[in-house]
Enzyme design. Structure first.
Site, mmCIF file in Angstrom:
data_model
loop_
_atom_site.group_PDB
_atom_site.id
_atom_site.type_symbol
_atom_site.label_atom_id
_atom_site.label_comp_id
_atom_site.label_asym_id
_atom_site.label_seq_id
_atom_site.Cartn_x
_atom_site.Cartn_y
_atom_site.Cartn_z
ATOM 1 N N TYR A 1 -12.379 -1.541 -4.006
ATOM 2 C CA TYR A 1 -12.932 -1.860 -2.791
ATOM 3 C C TYR A 1 -14.455 -1.813 -2.469
ATOM 4 C CZ TYR A 1 -8.150 -2.098 -0.283
ATOM 5 O OH TYR A 1 -7.154 -2.381 0.079
ATOM 6 N N ASN B 1 -2.154 0.029 6.928
ATOM 7 C CA ASN B 1 -1.637 -1.265 7.348
ATOM 8 C C ASN B 1 -0.672 -1.789 6.524
ATOM 9 O OD1 ASN B 1 -3.744 -2.008 5.638
ATOM 10 N ND2 ASN B 1 -4.792 -3.145 7.093
ATOM 11 N N GLU C 1 -9.396 -10.212 -8.120
ATOM 12 C CA GLU C 1 -8.562 -9.053 -7.751
ATOM 13 C C GLU C 1 -7.268 -8.949 -8.762
ATOM 14 O OE1 GLU C 1 -9.783 -8.578 -2.858
ATOM 15 O OE2 GLU C 1 -7.855 -9.139 -3.478
ATOM 16 N N LYS D 1 0.956 -1.286 0.098
ATOM 17 C CA LYS D 1 0.157 0.167 -0.001
ATOM 18 C C LYS D 1 0.774 1.268 -0.001
ATOM 19 C CE LYS D 1 -4.155 -2.003 2.406
ATOM 20 N NZ LYS D 1 -5.001 -1.855 3.372
ATOM 21 N N HIS E 1 -2.280 -5.420 1.558
ATOM 22 C CA HIS E 1 -3.477 -6.130 1.396
ATOM 23 C C HIS E 1 -3.254 -7.279 0.782
ATOM 24 C CE1 HIS E 1 -7.552 -7.073 -0.297
ATOM 25 N NE2 HIS E 1 -6.974 -7.332 -1.227
HETATM 26 P P1 CMP Z 1 -7.631 -4.537 3.453
HETATM 27 O O1 CMP Z 1 -6.935 -5.931 3.644
HETATM 28 O O2 CMP Z 1 -6.994 -3.738 2.342
HETATM 29 O O3 CMP Z 1 -9.269 -4.440 3.254
HETATM 30 C C1 CMP Z 1 -10.042 -3.563 3.501
HETATM 31 C C2 CMP Z 1 -9.139 -2.597 4.346
HETATM 32 O O4 CMP Z 1 -10.113 -1.628 5.252
HETATM 33 C C3 CMP Z 1 -8.500 -3.198 5.498
HETATM 34 O O5 CMP Z 1 -7.168 -3.688 5.111
HETATM 35 C C4 CMP Z 1 -7.922 -1.877 6.278
HETATM 36 O O6 CMP Z 1 -6.831 -1.072 5.769
HETATM 37 C C5 CMP Z 1 -9.151 -1.172 6.001
HETATM 38 N N1 CMP Z 1 -9.920 -1.138 7.308
HETATM 39 C C6 CMP Z 1 -10.891 -1.913 7.875
HETATM 40 N N2 CMP Z 1 -11.449 -1.629 8.979
HETATM 41 C C7 CMP Z 1 -11.136 -0.500 9.208
HETATM 42 C C8 CMP Z 1 -11.368 0.572 10.072
HETATM 43 N N3 CMP Z 1 -12.323 0.250 10.919
HETATM 44 N N4 CMP Z 1 -11.165 1.803 9.678
HETATM 45 C C9 CMP Z 1 -10.076 2.208 8.891
HETATM 46 N N5 CMP Z 1 -9.811 1.305 7.806
HETATM 47 C C10 CMP Z 1 -10.134 -0.115 8.202
#
Ligand code: CMP
Length: 142
Positions: free
Chosen positions: A51, A114, A128, A11, A117
């Site tokens: 998303y 984070n 995807e 990311k 993904h």
């Molecule tokens: P990802 O695996 O990319 O899939 C969906 C993303 O939404 C997840 O990782 C997080 O980065 C994001 N996400 C999930 N829950 C939250 C939250 N409560 N607040 C902000 N981002 C979130």
């Protein structure tokens, strides 16, 4: 189990922190074969499309702002149990809950930022992957 593919994304925070090489090292050390890789910058509408499953979630705006905030590196990874093994390598979505030694535990700042993904199923891995790569770009090198 037969070889499986998953779609991983390094990311924008991973790129900004200059950790693409470190994450790729971990991916390759864990036995994944890289089938495709590129650096792109998603537009806000592209992030919203990728998303779309989260469209109704309260964090959708924050998530798609972040994912379109800078370049990211999608990769198609292959190995046995690729989906679940990559999820183990990533760690829990919230880095505060992630196990020591996982990518998110070691490098991520928050639930939103984070680092990586990973697809949540082999079926979604295929869907995807086609979002970012054509069949021609999925390289069969071994
Ligand atoms: P990802 O695996 O990319 O899939 C969906 C993303 O939404 C997840 O990782 C997080 O980065 C994001 N996400 C999930 N829950 C939250 C939250 N409560 N607040 C902000 N981002 C979130």
């Amino acid at each position: 189990m037969a070889s499986e593919r998953t779609l991983a994304i390094m990311k924008p925070d991973c790129v900004r922190k200059h950790l693409v090489g470190e994450v790729l090292r971990r991916i390759q050390d864990a036995g994944f074969v890289i089938r495709a890789m590129k650096m792109i910058r998603m537009s806000k509408p592209e992030a919203e499309e990728f998303y779309a499953v989260h469209r109704e979630r309260p964090f959708f705006g924050e998530l798609t702002d972040f994912m379109s905030s800078g370049p990211c590196v999608p990769v198609v990874l292959e190995k046995e149990n690729a989906v679940s093994d990559f999820r183990i390598l990533m760690g829990a979505t919230n880095p505060a809950d992630a196990d020591t030694g996982t990518i998110r535990h070691d490098f991520a700042d928050s639930m939103g930022e984070n680092m990586v993904h990973g697809s949540d199923s082999a079926e979604n891995g295929k869907i995807e992957s086609t979002y970012f790569f054509t069949e021609h770009e999925l390289v069969n090198s071994s």
